[in-house]
Design a protein around this motif. Structure first.
Motif, PDB file in Angstrom:
ATOM      1  N   ARG A 286       0.817  -1.228   0.000  1.00  0.00           N
ATOM      2  CA  ARG A 286       0.000   0.000   0.000  1.00  0.00           C
ATOM      3  C   ARG A 286       0.842   1.265   0.000  1.00  0.00           C
ATOM      4  O   ARG A 286       0.582   2.222   0.728  1.00  0.00           O
ATOM      5  CB  ARG A 286      -0.959  -0.017   1.196  1.00  0.00           C
ATOM      6  CG  ARG A 286      -1.875  -1.237   1.159  1.00  0.00           C
ATOM      7  CD  ARG A 286      -2.676  -1.380   2.425  1.00  0.00           C
ATOM      8  NE  ARG A 286      -3.469  -2.609   2.394  1.00  0.00           N
ATOM      9  CZ  ARG A 286      -4.099  -3.110   3.437  1.00  0.00           C
ATOM     10  NH1 ARG A 286      -4.015  -2.511   4.601  1.00  0.00           N
ATOM     11  NH2 ARG A 286      -4.799  -4.228   3.329  1.00  0.00           N
ATOM     12  N   HIS A 288       2.031   4.630  -1.597  1.00  0.00           N
ATOM     13  CA  HIS A 288       1.426   5.639  -2.458  1.00  0.00           C
ATOM     14  C   HIS A 288       2.492   6.369  -3.280  1.00  0.00           C
ATOM     15  O   HIS A 288       3.513   6.803  -2.732  1.00  0.00           O
ATOM     16  CB  HIS A 288       0.627   6.648  -1.630  1.00  0.00           C
ATOM     17  CG  HIS A 288      -0.592   6.054  -1.007  1.00  0.00           C
ATOM     18  ND1 HIS A 288      -0.563   5.421   0.221  1.00  0.00           N
ATOM     19  CD2 HIS A 288      -1.878   5.980  -1.461  1.00  0.00           C
ATOM     20  CE1 HIS A 288      -1.783   4.987   0.508  1.00  0.00           C
ATOM     21  NE2 HIS A 288      -2.589   5.303  -0.479  1.00  0.00           N
ATOM     22  N   THR A 289       2.243   6.474  -4.560  1.00  0.00           N
ATOM     23  CA  THR A 289       3.136   7.179  -5.479  1.00  0.00           C
ATOM     24  C   THR A 289       2.282   8.077  -6.381  1.00  0.00           C
ATOM     25  O   THR A 289       1.052   8.066  -6.298  1.00  0.00           O
ATOM     26  CB  THR A 289       3.926   6.190  -6.348  1.00  0.00           C
ATOM     27  OG1 THR A 289       3.000   5.379  -7.104  1.00  0.00           O
ATOM     28  CG2 THR A 289       4.792   5.274  -5.493  1.00  0.00           C
ATOM     29  N   SER A 290       2.935   8.814  -7.223  1.00  0.00           N
ATOM     30  CA  SER A 290       2.222   9.670  -8.171  1.00  0.00           C
ATOM     31  C   SER A 290       2.945   9.639  -9.512  1.00  0.00           C
ATOM     32  O   SER A 290       4.180   9.664  -9.552  1.00  0.00           O
ATOM     33  CB  SER A 290       2.153  11.113  -7.652  1.00  0.00           C
ATOM     34  OG  SER A 290       1.630  11.978  -8.654  1.00  0.00           O
ATOM     35  N   ARG A 326      -1.367  13.887  -1.911  1.00  0.00           N
ATOM     36  CA  ARG A 326      -0.779  12.575  -2.198  1.00  0.00           C
ATOM     37  C   ARG A 326       0.741  12.612  -2.048  1.00  0.00           C
ATOM     38  O   ARG A 326       1.351  11.665  -1.535  1.00  0.00           O
ATOM     39  CB  ARG A 326      -1.159  12.136  -3.609  1.00  0.00           C
ATOM     40  CG  ARG A 326      -0.844  10.670  -3.904  1.00  0.00           C
ATOM     41  CD  ARG A 326      -1.332  10.272  -5.277  1.00  0.00           C
ATOM     42  NE  ARG A 326      -1.118   8.858  -5.530  1.00  0.00           N
ATOM     43  CZ  ARG A 326      -1.977   7.905  -5.233  1.00  0.00           C
ATOM     44  NH1 ARG A 326      -3.122   8.205  -4.631  1.00  0.00           N
ATOM     45  NH2 ARG A 326      -1.713   6.644  -5.510  1.00  0.00           N
ATOM     46  N   ALA A 330       3.027  10.468   0.479  1.00  0.00           N
ATOM     47  CA  ALA A 330       4.173   9.680  -0.001  1.00  0.00           C
ATOM     48  C   ALA A 330       5.438  10.047   0.769  1.00  0.00           C
ATOM     49  O   ALA A 330       6.259   9.164   1.082  1.00  0.00           O
ATOM     50  CB  ALA A 330       4.371   9.906  -1.497  1.00  0.00           C
ATOM     51  N   GLU A 333       5.287   8.391   4.194  1.00  0.00           N
ATOM     52  CA  GLU A 333       5.550   6.961   4.062  1.00  0.00           C
ATOM     53  C   GLU A 333       7.035   6.704   3.815  1.00  0.00           C
ATOM     54  O   GLU A 333       7.609   5.746   4.371  1.00  0.00           O
ATOM     55  CB  GLU A 333       4.728   6.386   2.909  1.00  0.00           C
ATOM     56  CG  GLU A 333       3.228   6.393   3.178  1.00  0.00           C
ATOM     57  CD  GLU A 333       2.425   5.854   2.008  1.00  0.00           C
ATOM     58  OE1 GLU A 333       1.222   5.604   2.186  1.00  0.00           O
ATOM     59  OE2 GLU A 333       2.996   5.681   0.904  1.00  0.00           O
ATOM     60  N   ARG A 353       2.785  -0.920  -4.649  1.00  0.00           N
ATOM     61  CA  ARG A 353       1.942   0.282  -4.657  1.00  0.00           C
ATOM     62  C   ARG A 353       0.506  -0.027  -4.217  1.00  0.00           C
ATOM     63  O   ARG A 353       0.023  -1.145  -4.354  1.00  0.00           O
ATOM     64  CB  ARG A 353       1.940   0.928  -6.038  1.00  0.00           C
ATOM     65  CG  ARG A 353       1.307   0.102  -7.136  1.00  0.00           C
ATOM     66  CD  ARG A 353       1.244   0.911  -8.429  1.00  0.00           C
ATOM     67  NE  ARG A 353       0.790   0.115  -9.550  1.00  0.00           N
ATOM     68  CZ  ARG A 353      -0.474  -0.174  -9.808  1.00  0.00           C
ATOM     69  NH1 ARG A 353      -1.419   0.255  -8.998  1.00  0.00           N
ATOM     70  NH2 ARG A 353      -0.800  -0.889 -10.878  1.00  0.00           N
ATOM     71  N   ALA A 354      -0.139   0.990  -3.701  1.00  0.00           N
ATOM     72  CA  ALA A 354      -1.512   0.851  -3.232  1.00  0.00           C
ATOM     73  C   ALA A 354      -2.447   0.562  -4.398  1.00  0.00           C
ATOM     74  O   ALA A 354      -2.318   1.144  -5.479  1.00  0.00           O
ATOM     75  CB  ALA A 354      -1.945   2.115  -2.501  1.00  0.00           C
ATOM     76  N   SER A 356      -6.368   0.386  -6.053  1.00  0.00           N
ATOM     77  CA  SER A 356      -7.551   1.231  -5.977  1.00  0.00           C
ATOM     78  C   SER A 356      -8.714   0.539  -5.271  1.00  0.00           C
ATOM     79  O   SER A 356      -9.635   1.195  -4.785  1.00  0.00           O
ATOM     80  CB  SER A 356      -7.989   1.663  -7.376  1.00  0.00           C
ATOM     81  OG  SER A 356      -8.257   0.523  -8.192  1.00  0.00           O
TER      82      SER A 356
END
Length: 375
Positions: A286, A288-290, A326, A330, A333, A353-354, A356
Motif C-alpha cells: 500500500r 502511495h506514489t504519483s 498525495r 508519499a 511513508e 503500490r496501493a 484502488s
C-alpha cells in the motif's frame, strides 16, 4: 540514506530448495493477500503450492473469491505449466481430532473425542491454535504432496507465538501434575495411573456429591487419555521448529508504510534474528506514489492557491490540491521506510503500490504477484 537491497521474490519462488514461506506482520497490512499472491505466482511458475492461513478470519477465502475454506487443502487453480495452487484454513479443533485419530485405536479415539474435558481443551486451551499450527505445518511438510507451503500467520505479535509452542508445550507436559498423570514408571508394582485411580476411588464419595458421578467418570477418562493426546507431539513440534530454522524456509515480514506497522515490522525482524530464523526480507504494501512525482507538494499547493485566488480553473486547482496531499502522504511513508532501513540496513525490501480496490479474485492476486516481483 543507504538504499535497501531489492527483495527478489521470483528468485525465492523459483528456488526448488525453498519449501516453506512464512508471512508475518501486523494486522491490516495485506499479509493474507500477499501470501495468496505468492502462492498463485509460484503455481503459475510451475510449483505445487499450498497456502495455509492460521488467521481464523476468512480473508484468504475472500481474496480468492471463495465463500470459505476448511482444514483440508482445496485445489484453487491449475496453471498451463503444470503448477497447482491449493488453499486451506487451519481448524484447530479438527487438527487436534486428527492427532487423536492417528495416535489411538478407533474405540479409544471415539471415547476421547466425545469426552467433554477433551472438547473443552481442544477448542479453548491456551495456546491450542499455536500448537495446532505447528502440527498442521509439520503434517503438510511430511506429506511431501506440495513442494511449497506458504503460511499466513495471525495478525499482530501473536503471529510468532507458534515459535514458542514447543517450549510452552514442554513446560506444560513437564509440570508436576501432568508428570504424575502420565508417568510410565512403576511404583510398588503399580503404575501411576493405577495410583491415581485409587486416589479417585478414595475421594469418590466426596467428589461425586460435589461434581456428580458423570463428571468424575469423564475426568477419569480424560486423564487416562492424556498420554495418547500428547504422545509424540512435543517431539514433532520441535522438529517443525527446527524445520523453520532450516535453509529451505523463508520468512517474509509484511508491513504498511505507517508508523505502528513499521514498528511491528522492526519487532518481527529482531525476534526472528533472536530465534535464528531465516529472514528473506520485508514487503511494504500500500505504498502511495504519483505519476507526476516531479511536481512537489509545495509547488502543487502554491499553483492551486494561485488559481483559486484568481477564481479560475476550479477543477484544475482541486486536482492540484489532491496531488499535493498525495505527495505529502508519499513523503511521510518514505520517512517511515527510512527509519526502518536505518535500523535494519541489511534487510532486503520490496514495495507494492496501493491498489484502488480490495483484491477478491485470482486476477487481482495475479496483479499483486506481478507488483511483488517487479518491486
Amino acid at each position: 540514506m543507504k538504499k535497501p537491497a531489492r527483495l527478489d521474490i521470483d528468485a525465492i519462488l523459483d528456488d526448488p530448495g525453498t519449501r516453506i514461506i512464512v508471512c508475518c506482520g501486523a494486522g491490516g497490512v495485506g499479509k493474507t493477500t500477499t501470501a495468496a499472491a505468492l502462492g498463485l505466482r509460484a503455481a503459475e511458475r510451475g510449483r505445487c503450492a499450498v497456502v495455509l492461513t492460521v488467521d481464523p478470519a476468512r480473508r484468504l477465502a475472500q481474496s480468492m473469491g471463495l465463500s470459505e475454506l476448511d482444514n483440508t487443502p482445496r485445489l484453487i487453480h491449475e496453471s498451463e505449466d503444470g503448477g497447482q495452487l491449493f488453499a486451506m484454513m487451519l481448524d484447530m479443533k479438527r487438527t487436534f481430532d486428527e492427532i487423536i485419530e492417528a495416535h489411538a485405536d478407533p474405540e479409544r479415539a471415539g471415547q476421547i473425542l466425545s469426552n467433554p474435558f477433551y472438547q473443552s481443551l481442544s477448542s479453548s486451551f491456551a495456546g491450542t491454535q499455536e500448537y495446532m499450527a505447528m502440527e498442521k505445518l509439520g503434517q503438510l511438510r511430511r506429506s511431501d504432496e506440495w513442494d511449497l507451503i506458504v503460511v499466513d500467520t495471525p495478525p499482530s505479535r501473536s503471529a510468532l507465538d507458534f515459535l514458542d509452542a514447543p517450549e510452552r508445550l514442554g513446560r506444560f507436559l513437564d509440570g508436576r501434575f501432568i508428570r504424575l498423570l502420565t508417568a510410565p514408571a512403576k511404583v510398588g508394582g503399580r503404575s501411576a495411573f493405577k495410583l491415581l485411580n485409587a486416589g479417585f476411588g478414595l475421594m469418590a464419595g466426596a467428589l461425586t456429591k460435589l461434581l456428580g458421578a458423570q463428571v468424575i467418570k469423564d475426568l477419569q477418562t480424560f486423564v487416562s487419555a492424556l498420554d495418547a493426546v500428547f504422545g509424540g507431539f512435543r517431539q514433532r513440534a520441535e522438529m517443525t521448529y527446527q524445520l523453520l530454522q532450516a535453509p529451505g524456509t523463508a520468512f517474509l515480514v509484511v508491513a504498511a508504510p505507517e508508523r505502528d506497522a513499521m514498528r511491528e515490522a522492526s519487532y518481527f525482524v529482531e525476534r526472528l534474528a533472536e530465534e535464528r530464523m531465516p529472514l528473506a526480507g520485508l514487503v511494504v504494501n500500500r505504498v502511495h506514489t504519483s505519476p507526476a512525482a516531479a511536481l512537489s507538494a509545495a509547488r502543487s499547493a502554491a499553483a492551486a492557491e494561485d488559481l483559486e485566488s484568481k477564481g479560475e480553473h476550479e477543477l484544475t486547482a482541486a486536482v492540484l490540491r489532491l496531488h499535493a496531499g498525495r505527495m505529502q502522504l508519499a513523503a511521510r511513508e518514505n520517512r517511515e521506510r527510512e527509519h526502518f532501513v536505518t535500523a535494519h540496513p541489511t534487510v532486503p525490501m520490496a514495495k507494492v503500490r496501493a491498489m484502488s480496490e480490495d483484491v477478491h479474485d485470482l486476477t487481482g492476486l495475479r496483479q499483486i504477484g506481478e507488483l511483488l516481483a517487479s518491486a
